[in-house]
Write a protein that holds these residues in place. Structure first.
Motif, mmCIF file in Angstrom:
data_model
loop_
_atom_site.group_PDB
_atom_site.id
_atom_site.type_symbol
_atom_site.label_atom_id
_atom_site.label_comp_id
_atom_site.label_asym_id
_atom_site.label_seq_id
_atom_site.Cartn_x
_atom_site.Cartn_y
_atom_site.Cartn_z
ATOM 1 N N UNK A 274 30.042 38.618 49.052
ATOM 2 C CA UNK A 274 31.260 38.988 49.766
ATOM 3 C C UNK A 274 30.950 39.222 51.238
ATOM 4 N N UNK A 275 31.701 38.605 52.160
ATOM 5 C CA UNK A 275 31.489 38.878 53.586
ATOM 6 C C UNK A 275 31.965 40.282 53.938
ATOM 7 N N UNK A 276 31.623 40.726 55.128
ATOM 8 C CA UNK A 276 32.021 42.088 55.536
ATOM 9 C C UNK A 276 33.535 42.208 55.696
ATOM 10 N N UNK A 277 34.186 41.152 56.157
ATOM 11 C CA UNK A 277 35.641 41.178 56.300
ATOM 12 C C UNK A 277 36.280 40.693 54.997
ATOM 13 N N UNK A 278 37.077 41.546 54.370
ATOM 14 C CA UNK A 278 37.643 41.211 53.060
ATOM 15 C C UNK A 278 39.042 41.815 52.931
ATOM 16 N N UNK A 358 38.267 42.649 45.326
ATOM 17 C CA UNK A 358 37.888 42.294 46.679
ATOM 18 C C UNK A 358 37.788 40.770 46.810
ATOM 19 N N UNK A 359 38.461 40.216 47.825
ATOM 20 C CA UNK A 359 38.403 38.774 48.099
ATOM 21 C C UNK A 359 38.093 38.575 49.569
ATOM 22 N N UNK A 360 37.438 37.461 49.923
ATOM 23 C CA UNK A 360 37.077 37.234 51.330
ATOM 24 C C UNK A 360 38.310 37.115 52.209
ATOM 25 N N UNK A 361 38.152 37.558 53.455
ATOM 26 C CA UNK A 361 39.209 37.394 54.438
ATOM 27 C C UNK A 361 38.976 36.097 55.208
ATOM 28 N N UNK A 362 40.010 35.273 55.312
ATOM 29 C CA UNK A 362 39.869 34.023 56.052
ATOM 30 C C UNK A 362 39.213 32.948 55.213
#
Length: 362
Positions: A274-278, A358-362
């Motif tokens: 998971x990236x930091x932005x989510x 939680x899912x990635x943003x973008x």
């Protein structure tokens, strides 16, 4: 694909709208695949392509390993040879024919005696024997729906296609027939594909689901899994996830991911990579409200806040809580009264870590 359906449909429309839907699904006997998405996402276009009522610009369609359409090979099987029953959104009954005449419409290949027996048999199944002599104009919405289902089933299709089959009905009739339709589909053992944008209808009727957005399939899987675990923010919003909160992943704690949104802090199951932005996605029914400060519970997320708004929706109340971020909760009317919920009341919003997707943003 044996035992299922394979679709790769491409279609362009004036104005720039495009469909490129690709997926494969196994269809169990009596199983229902839901094509779910907002208006204009391509659901009905895909269903009509399956029926052979529309011809895609390119791609392929195969059912039970048999090619129904293949643009590269020049294959297009006409609707009557596909043996797919189609139930239209507005039922599309012929007004000049009786209910019995409508049910018999697709049985011209049978002799008179066999055709009459098939109509009687199908009418008995749908409990419309007493309606066979009446015209559609003299039938209620629920009666017209039963006649339309009987007409689609009378030819004994290999596949049943249903386009928003309950949307033309009033709410009480829709609720009554929803359960009947589900039991009928399972009883007959005919695989079905259902188009709907209604969450309750998808959950009540479907076994598996394909989510369409802007002409593309974004996620497939068991209906309850897709609703509870959307793969991204777009699917989360389409399936009606009330809380889609931008967060920043800051670390791990006790085997759980820690994500923050301003002063709000969420603990969630680690989805991996998971990236930091989510986004933190939480359904409203997973948010439990208590009077602040609240008693200890097994929920790992305790967010203090105040009631920002209440909207009464029949037996339920939609409550928005300001916890630094806004969270929507659904509680029963009795529960709201017991808690004394009112705008400005301090409350605690409790959410289990397993309920935070939680899912990635973008």
């Amino acid at each position: 694909m044996k035992g299922g359906i394979s679709i790769d449909v491409r279609r362009s429309f004036p104005g720039g709208a495009r469909i490129h839907a690709t997926f494969e699904e196994r269809l169990a006997p009596g199983g229902v695949l839901v094509l779910f998405g907002p208006s204009g996402s391509g659901k009905t276009t895909l269903l009509r392509a399956l029926a052979g009522l529309d011809r895609p610009d390119a791609g392929s369609i195969a059912f039970e390993g048999e090619p129904w359409f293949d643009s590269a090979a020049g294959i297009f099987v006409p609707p009557q040879r596909r043996r797919a029953g189609f139930l239209f959104q507005d039922f599309a009954l012929f007004p000049h024919l009786s209910a019995g005449g409508n049910v018999a419409f697709g049985l011209g290949h049978l002799g008179r005696t066999e055709r009459s027996e098939r109509v009687t048999e199908t009418a008995r199944l749908l409990r419309i024997e007493h309606l066979l002599g009446r015209r559609p104009a003299g039938l209620s919405g629920g009666e017209r729906q039963r006649v339309a289902v009987a007409r689609a089933l009378a030819p004994r299709p290999r596949l049943l296609l249903l386009d928003e089959p309950l949307s033309a009905l009033d709410a009480p009739t829709r609720e009554e027939l929803r359960g009947e339709l589900r039991a009928l589909l399972h009883h007959l053992g005919i695989p079905s594909i259902l188009v709907t944008h209604d969450r309750v209808e998808a959950l009540a009727l479907g076994d598996r689901m394909a989510v369409l957005v802007d002409g593309a399939v974004r996620q497939t899987g068991p209906v309850d899994r897709v609703f509870s675990a959307p793969v991204d923010e777009v699917v989360a919003r389409v399936v009606g996830t009330e809380n889609v909160v931008p967060v920043r992943v800051v670390g791990k704690e006790g085997g759980l991911v820690v994500a923050e949104a301003g002063p709000a802090r969420f603990l969630a199951v680690d989805p991996g990579d998971l990236p930091r932005a989510a986004f933190a996605c939480v359904r409203a029914e997973e948010v439990i409200l208590e009077r602040a400060p609240g008693a200890p519970t097994s929920a790992r997320n305790h967010l203090a806040g105040v009631v920002a708004s209440l909207v009464h929706e029949g037996p339920l109340v939609r409550v928005t809580v300001d916890c630094g971020v806004r969270l929507v909760a659904l509680v029963t009317r009795a529960g709201a009264e017991q808690l004394g919920l009112a705008v400005g009341l301090p409350v605690a919003a409790l959410v289990k870590a397993q309920a935070v997707r939680l899912v990635p943003r973008g």
